[in-house]
Design a protein around this motif. Structure first.
Motif, PDB file in Angstrom:
ATOM      1  N   ASN A 303       0.826  -1.212   0.000  1.00  0.00           N
ATOM      2  CA  ASN A 303       0.000   0.000   0.000  1.00  0.00           C
ATOM      3  C   ASN A 303       0.856   1.256   0.000  1.00  0.00           C
ATOM      4  N   LYS A 304       0.529   2.194  -0.888  1.00  0.00           N
ATOM      5  CA  LYS A 304       1.181   3.498  -0.846  1.00  0.00           C
ATOM      6  C   LYS A 304       0.561   4.364   0.236  1.00  0.00           C
ATOM      7  N   GLU A 305      -0.716   4.096   0.560  1.00  0.00           N
ATOM      8  CA  GLU A 305      -1.406   4.832   1.621  1.00  0.00           C
ATOM      9  C   GLU A 305      -1.058   4.174   2.955  1.00  0.00           C
ATOM     10  N   LYS A 306       0.202   4.309   3.353  1.00  0.00           N
ATOM     11  CA  LYS A 306       0.710   3.547   4.493  1.00  0.00           C
ATOM     12  C   LYS A 306      -0.001   3.897   5.795  1.00  0.00           C
ATOM     13  N   GLY A 307      -0.267   5.165   6.025  1.00  0.00           N
ATOM     14  CA  GLY A 307      -0.954   5.570   7.242  1.00  0.00           C
ATOM     15  C   GLY A 307      -2.371   5.030   7.297  1.00  0.00           C
ATOM     16  N   THR A 308      -3.094   5.148   6.176  1.00  0.00           N
ATOM     17  CA  THR A 308      -4.467   4.651   6.128  1.00  0.00           C
ATOM     18  C   THR A 308      -4.508   3.140   6.306  1.00  0.00           C
ATOM     19  N   ALA A 309      -3.662   2.415   5.543  1.00  0.00           N
ATOM     20  CA  ALA A 309      -3.665   0.953   5.584  1.00  0.00           C
ATOM     21  C   ALA A 309      -3.254   0.428   6.949  1.00  0.00           C
TER      22      ALA A 309
END
Length: 358
Positions: A303-309
């Motif tokens: 995931n590039k959305e590391k904070g969200t994931a």
């Protein structure tokens, strides 16, 4: 190792372990305020529900606005609400503070995991430092409870969060830029759905046993000092596994971890003395190490959305922590046995393992 990464890992050591100093004795503390065993389960569910909602929201916020300010915000309020709990005079007031603690603790895990990853740190090291912090602070919890009182632990937790706040105030932001994430990140959820479900079921099983863990230890003759020592063996085993074994065994480590936990947890039901728990704590620590670090490594890799994931990963943990205390309360109500909790934990964890096979 870069300075910022060293600070990130050291802060992870503190904030993973410090709140568990108080959490370990929450059931006993709630009893002194007049709570019944079923109410203790409800207390755990309320805490986990508030943490679940907070983690899902603030992981996304850290992707949009950066990690540092979220970490500062989270450590400030976590320290405040734990320290104020020292003054609790009734179960009702403590219940409300416990909800605020859950909200505050949910603010920072997604941002901290993403920060360490963006600072070129591995999730094995991230989880290993967290496990070492848990081991050290659980041991310290037993010492403080033995020398002073359980109530005094809340002040110590507040102090450690203050130290973490001061440390992150001096870090350099490693965040590369704003990532647009929808309010409901459906693509992130679909991409990781089977892992999230497996983690949810696994932590449901784990929390079933954690809900009455300290009471179970007391019932088989464990002193307060020994309670900290016995409990710390699990994260200590986790740390040693991650530092010396996990990096060499990457293939399906998450599945292997869940399988180990599913096998080991039911065996706890047959322990008759604190000494019998020692090998079980060491063995289940190995499973926890593979399960948790493997899951987070997959999240950061996919995931590039590391904070969200990673925030949703933590929310999956929290959802298990919501359901677990409720199931624990029902199991105790039906079977009138703390040993039965471990058998049901094994069933839930094996179900999580089965989802991960998908």
């Amino acid at each position: 190792m870069k300075k910022n990464l060293r600070i990130g890992l050291f802060v992870q050591l503190i904030v993973s372990g410090a709140p568990l100093m108080a959490d370990l004795f929450i059931p006993q503390f709630a009893e002194t305020l007049g709570a019944l065993k079923f109410e203790i389960g409800v207390l755990g569910t309320a805490f986990a529900l508030s943490m679940f909602l907070s983690s899902a929201f603030f992981g996304r916020v850290s992707d949009m606005f950066g990690r540092k300010r979220i970490l500062i915000f989270g450590f400030l309020f976590s320290g405040l609400f734990y320290a104020v709990s020292f003054f609790s005079v009734s179960f009702r007031s403590f219940f409300l503070l416990r909800v605020f603690q859950g909200i505050a603790i949910g603010i920072y895990p997604g941002a901290l995991a993403a920060y360490v990853s963006e600072s070129k740190g591995s999730m094995e090291d991230y989880v290993a430092y967290g496990a070492l912090g848990i081991a050290l602070f659980l041991y310290l919890a037993g010492v403080i409870a033995g020398l002073f009182s359980v109530r005094r632990i809340f002040i110590f937790v507040g102090i450690f969060y203050l130290v973490s706040l001061l440390l992150v105030s001096g870090i350099r932001e490693e965040f590369g830029g704003k990532i647009e994430v929808p309010l409901f990140p459906l693509n992130v959820i679909k991409r990781n759905i089977f892992l999230y479900l497996a983690i949810f079921l696994t932590f449901t099983g784990i929390t079933i046993t954690w809900t009455y863990w300290v009471i179970f230890l007391r019932d088989i003759g464990t002193s307060r000092y020994a309670t900290g020592y016995i409990t710390m063996l699990n994260p200590l085993s986790e740390f040693l596994t991650l530092k010396f074994i996990a990096k060499r065994i990457r293939f399906r480590s998450t599945k292997l971890g869940m399988l180990i936990l599913a096998v080991s947890f039911p065996v706890y039901a047959f322990a008759k003395s604190p000494l019998a728990l020692v090998p079980l704590q060491l063995f289940s620590g190995i499973g926890w190490a593979f399960m948790y670090s493997g899951g987070l490594s997959d999240i950061m890799r996919l995931n590039k959305e590391k904070g969200t994931a990673s925030g949703l990963f933590q929310s999956s943990v929290s959802m298990g922590n919501i359901v677990g205390p409720f199931v624990a309360g029902v199991v105790f109500f039906v079977f009138k046995s703390l040993q039965a909790e471990f058998l049901f934990a094994g069933i839930f964890i094996f179900a999580g393992f089965s989802f991960l096979l998908l």
